[in-house]
Motif scaffolding. Sequence first.
Motif: not given
Length: 212
Positions: A182-191
């Motif tokens: 749920d981290s924005p770092l993850f979402v902003g990168t991989w999504y």
Amino acid sequence: MRTEDLIKALDADVRSKALPLGAAWLLATGAAIVIAAAVFWLTIGPRPDIAFAMHTMRFLSKFVFTIALAVSAFALVRALSTPGASTGRAASWMIAAPLLVIMAVILELLVVPVSDWGTRLVGTNMVICLTFIPLIGIGPLAVFLAVLRHGAPTRPVLAGATAGLLAGGLAATFYAAHCFDDSPLFVGTWYTIAIAGLAALGAVGGRRFVRW
């Protein structure tokens, strides 16, 4: 024939079709949602702890990002599918989703220790994310490209790429219900990478199947 006359002729041809373009987009969006939902439920489904996760801001913020992208892309692709239609206002709203993600990432970096940045960025579902967002989105993308053929976009590559962003936003909305990161770092990168892949595929589809 002058460009202006050609655009007017294309616009008249679109308006003369049995199914109005606006109705076609609404039907296509409904069909795309059904297709994406079917693929989602038949493959990965929601995360087991979704009832608990729904009470956390990080989990809910993912849907804010993806729905903002889908809504803004829908408005733009509809405008692009109509010859001579103004696209400036719809295009300006495309910045909404990236801005929301950037703001969330900045907040994340401010509250999370530097030592945890890498862990939050990589997450645990990177490969699944890069696999299932395109898998869920490919069917909706095909539907949206078909509607673009029903219209007469004067910029087929851009229209196809926007259709890919719409499909990506829709697919990512479903995938977010499964994703444990749920981290924005993850979402902003991989999504972003997964959705960009659909946008690139849409641009190719626009060039090959939508051009006139």
